[in-house]
Design a protein around this motif. Sequence first.
Motif, PDB file in Angstrom:
ATOM      1  N   LEU A 107     -13.583   5.378   9.508  1.00 50.27           N
ATOM      2  CA  LEU A 107     -14.319   4.648   9.041  1.00 50.27           C
ATOM      3  C   LEU A 107     -13.484   5.019   7.387  1.00 50.27           C
ATOM      4  CD1 LEU A 107     -17.423   3.808   9.737  1.00 50.27           C
ATOM      5  CD2 LEU A 107     -15.992   1.923   9.668  1.00 50.27           C
ATOM      6  N   ARG A 108     -13.020   6.358   7.085  1.00 54.46           N
ATOM      7  CA  ARG A 108     -12.982   6.261   5.889  1.00 54.46           C
ATOM      8  C   ARG A 108     -11.338   6.237   6.169  1.00 54.46           C
ATOM      9  NH1 ARG A 108     -12.460  12.574   4.622  1.00 54.46           N
ATOM     10  NH2 ARG A 108     -10.329  12.533   5.917  1.00 54.46           N
ATOM     11  N   ASP A 109     -10.570   6.329   6.879  1.00 57.96           N
ATOM     12  CA  ASP A 109      -9.198   6.293   7.055  1.00 57.96           C
ATOM     13  C   ASP A 109      -8.562   5.242   6.686  1.00 57.96           C
ATOM     14  OD1 ASP A 109      -8.405   9.485   7.166  1.00 57.96           O
ATOM     15  OD2 ASP A 109      -8.727   9.053   9.385  1.00 57.96           O
ATOM     16  N   ARG A 110      -9.381   4.378   7.333  1.00 60.98           N
ATOM     17  CA  ARG A 110      -9.195   2.380   7.574  1.00 60.98           C
ATOM     18  C   ARG A 110      -9.606   1.836   5.732  1.00 60.98           C
ATOM     19  NH1 ARG A 110     -11.467  -1.481  11.877  1.00 60.98           N
ATOM     20  NH2 ARG A 110      -9.214  -0.746  13.074  1.00 60.98           N
ATOM     21  N   PHE A 111     -10.749   2.700   5.023  1.00 62.29           N
ATOM     22  CA  PHE A 111     -10.936   2.209   4.076  1.00 62.29           C
ATOM     23  C   PHE A 111      -9.540   2.788   3.010  1.00 62.29           C
ATOM     24  CE2 PHE A 111     -12.344   3.226  -0.369  1.00 62.29           C
ATOM     25  CZ  PHE A 111     -12.809   2.432  -0.542  1.00 62.29           C
ATOM     26  N   ILE A 112      -9.510   3.694   2.923  1.00 62.69           N
ATOM     27  CA  ILE A 112      -7.544   3.908   2.600  1.00 62.69           C
ATOM     28  C   ILE A 112      -6.788   2.969   2.645  1.00 62.69           C
ATOM     29  CG2 ILE A 112      -6.497   5.635   1.715  1.00 62.69           C
ATOM     30  CD1 ILE A 112      -8.538   8.117   2.670  1.00 62.69           C
ATOM     31  N   LEU A 113      -6.324   2.371   3.940  1.00 65.41           N
ATOM     32  CA  LEU A 113      -5.365   1.639   4.514  1.00 65.41           C
ATOM     33  C   LEU A 113      -5.521   0.470   3.893  1.00 65.41           C
ATOM     34  CD1 LEU A 113      -4.525   2.892   8.030  1.00 65.41           C
ATOM     35  CD2 LEU A 113      -3.658   3.422   5.937  1.00 65.41           C
ATOM     36  N   ARG A 114      -7.120   0.039   4.112  1.00 68.62           N
ATOM     37  CA  ARG A 114      -7.315  -1.155   3.286  1.00 68.62           C
ATOM     38  C   ARG A 114      -6.656  -1.277   1.868  1.00 68.62           C
ATOM     39  NH1 ARG A 114     -11.924  -4.587   7.127  1.00 68.62           N
ATOM     40  NH2 ARG A 114     -10.249  -4.828   9.470  1.00 68.62           N
ATOM     41  N   LEU A 115      -7.418  -0.390   0.788  1.00 64.33           N
ATOM     42  CA  LEU A 115      -6.979  -0.016  -0.558  1.00 64.33           C
ATOM     43  C   LEU A 115      -4.935  -0.006  -0.413  1.00 64.33           C
ATOM     44  CD1 LEU A 115      -8.716   2.753  -1.409  1.00 64.33           C
ATOM     45  CD2 LEU A 115      -9.250   0.171  -2.273  1.00 64.33           C
ATOM     46  N   LEU A 116      -4.052   0.574   0.478  1.00 57.30           N
ATOM     47  CA  LEU A 116      -3.095   0.704   0.307  1.00 57.30           C
ATOM     48  C   LEU A 116      -2.938  -1.405   0.582  1.00 57.30           C
ATOM     49  CD1 LEU A 116      -2.317   4.173   2.028  1.00 57.30           C
ATOM     50  CD2 LEU A 116      -1.937   3.411  -0.896  1.00 57.30           C
ATOM     51  N   ALA A 117      -3.301  -1.431   1.117  1.00 54.44           N
ATOM     52  CA  ALA A 117      -3.583  -2.542   1.626  1.00 54.44           C
ATOM     53  C   ALA A 117      -3.080  -3.863   0.906  1.00 54.44           C
ATOM     54  CB  ALA A 117      -3.804  -3.343   3.272  1.00 54.44           C
ATOM     55  N   VAL A 118      -4.182  -3.674  -0.311  1.00 52.84           N
ATOM     56  CA  VAL A 118      -4.043  -4.632  -1.189  1.00 52.84           C
ATOM     57  C   VAL A 118      -3.709  -4.124  -1.996  1.00 52.84           C
ATOM     58  CG1 VAL A 118      -5.863  -5.253  -2.765  1.00 52.84           C
ATOM     59  CG2 VAL A 118      -7.334  -5.131  -0.852  1.00 52.84           C
ATOM     60  N   GLU A 119      -2.714  -3.015  -2.143  1.00 52.86           N
ATOM     61  CA  GLU A 119      -1.789  -2.714  -3.186  1.00 52.86           C
ATOM     62  C   GLU A 119      -0.788  -3.767  -2.608  1.00 52.86           C
ATOM     63  OE1 GLU A 119       1.773  -0.076  -5.178  1.00 52.86           O
ATOM     64  OE2 GLU A 119       0.870  -0.847  -3.154  1.00 52.86           O
ATOM     65  N   ARG A 120      -0.291  -3.195  -1.377  1.00 55.53           N
ATOM     66  CA  ARG A 120       0.568  -3.892  -1.481  1.00 55.53           C
ATOM     67  C   ARG A 120       0.888  -5.051  -1.431  1.00 55.53           C
ATOM     68  NH1 ARG A 120       1.852   1.034  -1.662  1.00 55.53           N
ATOM     69  NH2 ARG A 120       3.467   1.513   0.458  1.00 55.53           N
ATOM     70  N   LEU A 121      -0.259  -6.038  -0.939  1.00 56.30           N
ATOM     71  CA  LEU A 121      -0.187  -7.325  -1.118  1.00 56.30           C
ATOM     72  C   LEU A 121      -0.142  -7.764  -2.537  1.00 56.30           C
ATOM     73  CD1 LEU A 121      -0.590 -10.209   0.109  1.00 56.30           C
ATOM     74  CD2 LEU A 121      -3.023  -9.784   0.262  1.00 56.30           C
ATOM     75  N   LEU A 134      -1.725  -2.962   7.168  1.00 52.07           N
ATOM     76  CA  LEU A 134      -2.258  -1.276   7.191  1.00 52.07           C
ATOM     77  C   LEU A 134      -3.833  -2.001   7.407  1.00 52.07           C
ATOM     78  CD1 LEU A 134      -0.170  -0.249   4.238  1.00 52.07           C
ATOM     79  CD2 LEU A 134      -1.162   0.488   6.030  1.00 52.07           C
ATOM     80  N   TRP A 135      -4.009  -4.071   6.879  1.00 44.57           N
ATOM     81  CA  TRP A 135      -5.661  -3.946   6.689  1.00 44.57           C
ATOM     82  C   TRP A 135      -5.780  -4.399   8.479  1.00 44.57           C
ATOM     83  CZ3 TRP A 135      -8.627  -5.218   2.527  1.00 44.57           C
ATOM     84  CH2 TRP A 135      -9.727  -6.034   3.081  1.00 44.57           C
ATOM     85  N   ALA A 136      -5.178  -4.115   9.093  1.00 42.94           N
ATOM     86  CA  ALA A 136      -5.440  -4.672  10.876  1.00 42.94           C
ATOM     87  C   ALA A 136      -5.220  -2.732  11.125  1.00 42.94           C
ATOM     88  CB  ALA A 136      -4.931  -5.926  11.506  1.00 42.94           C
ATOM     89  N   ALA A 137      -4.799  -2.061  10.643  1.00 45.28           N
ATOM     90  CA  ALA A 137      -5.194  -0.691  10.589  1.00 45.28           C
ATOM     91  C   ALA A 137      -3.979  -0.892  12.671  1.00 45.28           C
ATOM     92  CB  ALA A 137      -6.136  -0.282  11.520  1.00 45.28           C
ATOM     93  N   LYS A 138      -2.133  -1.708  12.270  1.00 39.57           N
ATOM     94  CA  LYS A 138      -1.483  -1.283  13.114  1.00 39.57           C
ATOM     95  C   LYS A 138      -0.642  -0.012  13.213  1.00 39.57           C
ATOM     96  CE  LYS A 138      -2.882  -5.293  14.983  1.00 39.57           C
ATOM     97  NZ  LYS A 138      -3.283  -5.136  16.617  1.00 39.57           N
ATOM     98  N   LEU A 146       2.104   7.343  -6.471  1.00 37.56           N
ATOM     99  CA  LEU A 146       1.491   7.074  -5.744  1.00 37.56           C
ATOM    100  C   LEU A 146       1.742   6.658  -4.567  1.00 37.56           C
ATOM    101  CD1 LEU A 146      -1.589   4.918  -4.989  1.00 37.56           C
ATOM    102  CD2 LEU A 146      -0.421   3.074  -5.524  1.00 37.56           C
ATOM    103  N   ASN A 147       3.237   6.608  -4.541  1.00 37.59           N
ATOM    104  CA  ASN A 147       4.038   6.260  -3.532  1.00 37.59           C
ATOM    105  C   ASN A 147       3.973   7.813  -1.981  1.00 37.59           C
ATOM    106  OD1 ASN A 147       4.620   3.386  -3.558  1.00 37.59           O
ATOM    107  ND2 ASN A 147       6.195   3.502  -5.163  1.00 37.59           N
ATOM    108  N   LEU A 148       4.099   8.600  -3.233  1.00 37.18           N
ATOM    109  CA  LEU A 148       4.177   9.921  -2.378  1.00 37.18           C
ATOM    110  C   LEU A 148       3.281  10.262  -1.937  1.00 37.18           C
ATOM    111  CD1 LEU A 148       6.053  12.092  -5.547  1.00 37.18           C
ATOM    112  CD2 LEU A 148       6.991  11.870  -2.652  1.00 37.18           C
ATOM    113  N   LEU A 149       1.687  10.165  -2.674  1.00 36.49           N
ATOM    114  CA  LEU A 149       0.447  10.340  -1.870  1.00 36.49           C
ATOM    115  C   LEU A 149      -0.086   9.446  -0.397  1.00 36.49           C
ATOM    116  CD1 LEU A 149      -1.752  10.855  -5.453  1.00 36.49           C
ATOM    117  CD2 LEU A 149      -1.094  12.258  -3.577  1.00 36.49           C
ATOM    118  N   ALA A 150       1.436   7.864  -0.681  1.00 36.35           N
ATOM    119  CA  ALA A 150       0.996   7.548   0.600  1.00 36.35           C
ATOM    120  C   ALA A 150       1.730   7.946   1.466  1.00 36.35           C
ATOM    121  CB  ALA A 150       1.450   5.822  -0.236  1.00 36.35           C
TER     122      ALA A 150
END
Length: 273
Positions: A70-84, A170-174, A210-214
Amino acid sequence: MKRDWDRRTCARRGHVTYAPTEPWLNERLRTRTALGEAWRCLRCGDFTLGEPHGTGKAEDAPLVPRGKALRDRFILRLLAVERLVRGALIVLIAYAVWRFSNSQTAVQQLFNKDLTLLRPIAVHFHYDLDHSPIVGTIQKTFSYHRSTLVATAAALLAYALIEIVEAFGLWAAKRWAEYLTVVATAAFLPLEVYELTEKVSYLKVGTLLLNLLAVLYILLAKRLFGLRGGAAAFEAERHGASLLEVETSAGALTTDGAELPAARGESVGRGGS
């Protein structure tokens, strides 16, 4: 801390319950109360009153993300919002470049007219417009050929589409989106480093970090390209965190010591999330 993520998600999205047809496992997930039957949530583990949301064989149960997943999905969705957001901004820039390519002469004339009006004010404040880096950069764009500007707009649009596809994936965790994000982001890291050699700014440094950490986070957490055991280890970790998997393992032996099906290696809980 893990249960906090689970309960927080259940409070927002509701519990997920399931009634396995295997009697021994069914009893582990069900209890009887004065108010009626209650079933254990596959995410947070709490019992909730009411009919289960699904029923069937344990192997057909949904694989509900919990804890670290769940924590990983939350982080991925933050990245998804940033990408969008980034993709939407780049689309706007691409559109502006394309519009500019169609009215380059008119914009140049308007700019020169405004520059003439601003010159007395600039002189008053001792600002030399003729040697201004900003003015020089704008004037330089007027010398670009229309074909160059159109090609630039097309390249920006293509980049924006990649960012938007990454965001939805990323939002859909693919998993394919995680690979795409790592490859696309890593490909632009040398360019970001080069830009820092030209001029350092807080925005450029922040974007690079940010990109390096991602890239590092997705590579290691999702075990891409065979790292830390690869896809097989990642799937094993996901299934090992499943509540149904935990309950099956805990009940692998009956009270008389006989092995149940799960103890002999039969899989459970392999449905989608």
